[in-house]
Design a protein around this motif. Structure first.
Motif, PDB file in Angstrom:
ATOM      1  N   CYS A 286       0.818  -1.226   0.000  1.00  0.00           N
ATOM      2  CA  CYS A 286       0.000   0.000   0.000  1.00  0.00           C
ATOM      3  C   CYS A 286       0.849   1.272   0.000  1.00  0.00           C
ATOM      4  O   CYS A 286       0.306   2.378  -0.015  1.00  0.00           O
ATOM      5  CB  CYS A 286      -0.959  -0.008   1.194  1.00  0.00           C
ATOM      6  SG  CYS A 286      -2.095  -1.408   1.186  1.00  0.00           S
ATOM      7  N   ARG A 287       2.143   1.108   0.089  1.00  0.00           N
ATOM      8  CA  ARG A 287       3.125   2.182  -0.083  1.00  0.00           C
ATOM      9  C   ARG A 287       2.903   3.377   0.822  1.00  0.00           C
ATOM     10  O   ARG A 287       2.862   3.254   2.022  1.00  0.00           O
ATOM     11  CB  ARG A 287       3.176   2.603  -1.552  1.00  0.00           C
ATOM     12  CG  ARG A 287       3.617   1.497  -2.454  1.00  0.00           C
ATOM     13  CD  ARG A 287       3.593   1.904  -3.910  1.00  0.00           C
ATOM     14  NE  ARG A 287       3.007   0.807  -4.661  1.00  0.00           N
ATOM     15  CZ  ARG A 287       2.332   0.941  -5.771  1.00  0.00           C
ATOM     16  NH1 ARG A 287       2.165   2.129  -6.297  1.00  0.00           N
ATOM     17  NH2 ARG A 287       1.830  -0.106  -6.367  1.00  0.00           N
TER      18      ARG A 287
ATOM     19  N   GLN B 144      -0.289   8.852   0.019  1.00  0.00           N
ATOM     20  CA  GLN B 144      -0.973   9.252  -1.207  1.00  0.00           C
ATOM     21  C   GLN B 144      -1.533   8.036  -1.935  1.00  0.00           C
ATOM     22  O   GLN B 144      -2.636   8.080  -2.480  1.00  0.00           O
ATOM     23  CB  GLN B 144      -0.025  10.018  -2.153  1.00  0.00           C
ATOM     24  CG  GLN B 144       0.381  11.367  -1.647  1.00  0.00           C
ATOM     25  CD  GLN B 144       1.706  11.333  -0.897  1.00  0.00           C
ATOM     26  OE1 GLN B 144       2.142  10.288  -0.406  1.00  0.00           O
ATOM     27  NE2 GLN B 144       2.350  12.475  -0.788  1.00  0.00           N
ATOM     28  N   HIS B 145      -0.765   6.947  -1.950  1.00  0.00           N
ATOM     29  CA  HIS B 145      -1.238   5.745  -2.643  1.00  0.00           C
ATOM     30  C   HIS B 145      -2.471   5.171  -1.946  1.00  0.00           C
ATOM     31  O   HIS B 145      -3.416   4.736  -2.610  1.00  0.00           O
ATOM     32  CB  HIS B 145      -0.128   4.692  -2.727  1.00  0.00           C
ATOM     33  CG  HIS B 145      -0.539   3.497  -3.528  1.00  0.00           C
ATOM     34  ND1 HIS B 145      -0.696   3.539  -4.887  1.00  0.00           N
ATOM     35  CD2 HIS B 145      -0.848   2.233  -3.143  1.00  0.00           C
ATOM     36  CE1 HIS B 145      -1.081   2.345  -5.320  1.00  0.00           C
ATOM     37  NE2 HIS B 145      -1.187   1.537  -4.279  1.00  0.00           N
TER      38      HIS B 145
ATOM     39  N   THR C  53      -5.435   7.188  -3.029  1.00  0.00           N
ATOM     40  CA  THR C  53      -5.875   6.985  -4.407  1.00  0.00           C
ATOM     41  C   THR C  53      -6.348   5.566  -4.674  1.00  0.00           C
ATOM     42  O   THR C  53      -7.140   5.346  -5.599  1.00  0.00           O
ATOM     43  CB  THR C  53      -4.753   7.345  -5.408  1.00  0.00           C
ATOM     44  OG1 THR C  53      -3.598   6.546  -5.126  1.00  0.00           O
ATOM     45  CG2 THR C  53      -4.389   8.814  -5.319  1.00  0.00           C
ATOM     46  N   ALA C  54      -5.921   4.590  -3.884  1.00  0.00           N
ATOM     47  CA  ALA C  54      -6.285   3.194  -4.136  1.00  0.00           C
ATOM     48  C   ALA C  54      -7.386   2.675  -3.216  1.00  0.00           C
ATOM     49  O   ALA C  54      -7.921   1.589  -3.448  1.00  0.00           O
ATOM     50  CB  ALA C  54      -5.046   2.305  -3.999  1.00  0.00           C
TER      51      ALA C  54
ATOM     52  N   CYS D  61       1.052   3.694   7.211  1.00  0.00           N
ATOM     53  CA  CYS D  61       1.839   4.232   6.108  1.00  0.00           C
ATOM     54  C   CYS D  61       2.913   5.089   6.768  1.00  0.00           C
ATOM     55  O   CYS D  61       2.732   5.533   7.885  1.00  0.00           O
ATOM     56  CB  CYS D  61       0.986   5.054   5.147  1.00  0.00           C
ATOM     57  SG  CYS D  61      -0.068   6.293   5.949  1.00  0.00           S
TER      58      CYS D  61
END
Length: 193
Positions: free
Chosen positions: A36-37, A40-41, A44-45, A63
């Motif tokens: 899931c990095r 921001q990722h 967006t995901a 995160c």
């Protein structure tokens, strides 16, 4: 069977199976296959991950490792500490919008290997402390439970790591058991009993 959704970076990837095993019979634990990095990722995901769980009782997310990283030696981290705090708040609000009945838990970013050698994506335990402090302040202001995994792993020796930031398989499993135990102990899962 009730549902739990675990979102997070490669640290979450390392412990999610241990959480599922520890809560077998109490809850169905789900997670994205992907890393899931950064914050921001996740923002967006998150909509794409809605299909993983229809109505989770618990959503735990983390995160930070990517956010605080100085990718390829960049002078500044990928995400400023202020932006990180704003993103954590947005993630909390989005989770509430998607799953209004879910208990939300924020897991702090774990420290760096005390004996590790930085690679190309440098970050330090001291930077992680600052980012965690900002995220914890946001989480508490939103009434979100904090699972302080940084404090759990802060004194772990270099032998518990497989590289600069990732844990060995036994240490990752230990972390997963702690996550499962804390979710139960806080009565986060009281509806699962």
């Amino acid at each position: 069977m009730k549902n739990i959704l675990l979102l997070g970076d490669s640290i979450r990837i390392g412990y999610c199976r241990a959480v599922a095993e520890a809560l077998a019979g109490k809850a169905e634990v789900r997670w994205p296959k992907e890393n899931c990095r950064n914050s921001q990722h996740i923002l967006t995901a998150l909509a794409a991950w809605r299909g993983l769980v229809a109505s989770p009782k618990v959503v735990q997310f983390n995160c930070g490792h990517w956010d605080v990283s100085h990718f390829d030696g960049d002078e500044q981290p990928l995400t400023s500490v202020e932006e990180y705090g704003r993103n954590v708040r947005k993630i909390i609000h989005r989770i509430r919008r998607y799953w209004p009945e879910a208990k939300i838990v924020f897991a702090t970013t774990t420290p760096m290997n005390p004996g590790g050698t930085p690679g190309r994506n440098v970050r330090t335990t001291e930077e992680i402390r600052r980012y965690n402090a900002e995220a914890v302040k946001v989480a508490k202001s939103e009434g979100v439970e904090v699972n302080d995994l940084f404090a759990v792993a802060e004194k772990w020796p270099a032998s518990d790591y497989s590289d600069y930031c990732h844990f060995s398989k036994p240490a990752a499993a230990r972390l997963g058991n702690i996550v499962a135990s804390r979710l139960s102990a806080w009565a986060v899962l009281e509806k699962l009993r």
